[in-house]
Scaffold this motif. Structure first.
Motif: not given
Length: 330
Positions: A39-55
């Protein structure tokens, strides 16, 4: 491309102001799902990490600046394009988030075009934001067609378990449906369903075609579109070797689909199919952008601004979209 025989998919996180980032995080945290593909996730790392935190999950990933043939096994984050959270607010539409979504989609499509990925799955987008950013099409489909310079048949399919649907018209007002309906639009929607189902392994898909009017026109008493347009389109499909039948009354056609009598249903307009499919399984519905050179799938629901950031979004539909993309590659 790597030699591990797994498909490689790009994963776009959708609208950063909606539930997309947390859904992607939940998907990527599920080892039983992600083992099926690189999987190649395409995202700004801050957006990605915020999603991980919320989840509230943990995701094992590597950050890369570019994708080479041999460095995208497992889960990698292509940390671009850039997104500044200072210019947008969670749960709100913004031009900046719209531009970011378009840039992410363009990146994902480009990797597939270059042969560095086999297909793309994306989390819910926000059409209003993308239009503010300059999207000239009714939805992302037109953007895909332009980016890929696609000239063949194209249409949106929806799936719910083993039941598939297509539509002869899509994101248009109801008053335009009758004007836009044509034998060719119905035939194209039927061909796309037949081809997609055959690609997924079904040898002779059974396709039911809906009427447009109440009781499928009732012999012309409530409109003649069935006689003038839909029936001739079905005949052409049958002449091409497609196992199609109809037109059937719209208010009962999905009862036959749910019972397993048909594998797929061609609908005449957006809500004719979407209402039924979402009532039967909102949390599992998938949209397929059919006809493109590679699989492109997404969940059939929206960006859900009202619950964004709470960590309660259901990942089931995005997971189904991811699994379907994997199966279509294979």
């Amino acid at each position: 491309m790597s030699n591990n025989n797994k498909p490689r998919l790009t994963l776009v996180l959708g609208d950063p102001c909606g539930i997309g980032p947390e859904l992607a995080a939940k998907l990527l945290a599920d080892a039983e799902t992600t083992r099926l593909a690189d999987i190649i996730a395409i995202a700004d790392q801050q957006v990605f990490d915020e999603g991980v935190k919320i989840a509230g999950v943990s995701v094992n990933y590597r950050v890369v600046d570019d994708i080479a043939d041999d460095d995208a096994e497992g889960i990698v984050l292509l940390s671009r394009p850039f997104f500044s959270s200072e210019t947008s607010q969670r749960g709100k539409v913004s031009k900046q988030s719209g531009q970011y979504q378009l840039d992410c989609l363009e990146t994902g499509l480009s990797l597939c075009q270059q042969g560095l990925a086999h297909g793309m799955c994306f989390a819910p987008l926000n059409k209003e934001a993308m239009h503010l950013a300059g999207l000239i099409h009714e939805d992302e489909s037109g953007f895909f067609i332009d980016q890929l310079d696609h000239r063949g048949d194209f249409g949106l399919l929806n799936t719910l378990g083993n039941l598939w649907t297509s539509r002869a018209t899509s994101h248009v007002s109801h008053r335009q449906v009758s004007e836009l309906l044509s034998q060719e639009s119905i035939l194209e929607a039927t061909r796309l369903l037949d081809g997609a189902l055959r690609t997924s392994g079904l040898e002779n898909p059974r396709i039911a075609v809906a009427g447009l009017n109440p009781h499928a026109g009732d012999g012309g008493m409530f409109g003649t579109e069935e006689i003038d347009i839909i029936e001739p389109a079905i005949k052409k499909a049958v002449d091409e070797g497609i196992n199609a039948a109809g037109p059937f009354p719209p208010d009962t056609i999905f009862l036959m689909g749910r019972a397993g009598k048909y594998d797929a249903i061609v609908t005449m307009y957006h809500d004719q199919g979407q209402i039924a499919m979402k009532l039967m399984g909102f949390e599992r519905g998938v949209t397929v952008h059919a006809g493109l050179p590679f699989p492109v799938t997404t969940s059939a629901h929206g960006s859900a601004f009202d619950i964004a950031g709470h960590g309660i979004a259901n990942v089931s539909a995005l997971r189904e979209a991811f699994l379907l993309a994997c199966s279509m590659v294979r």
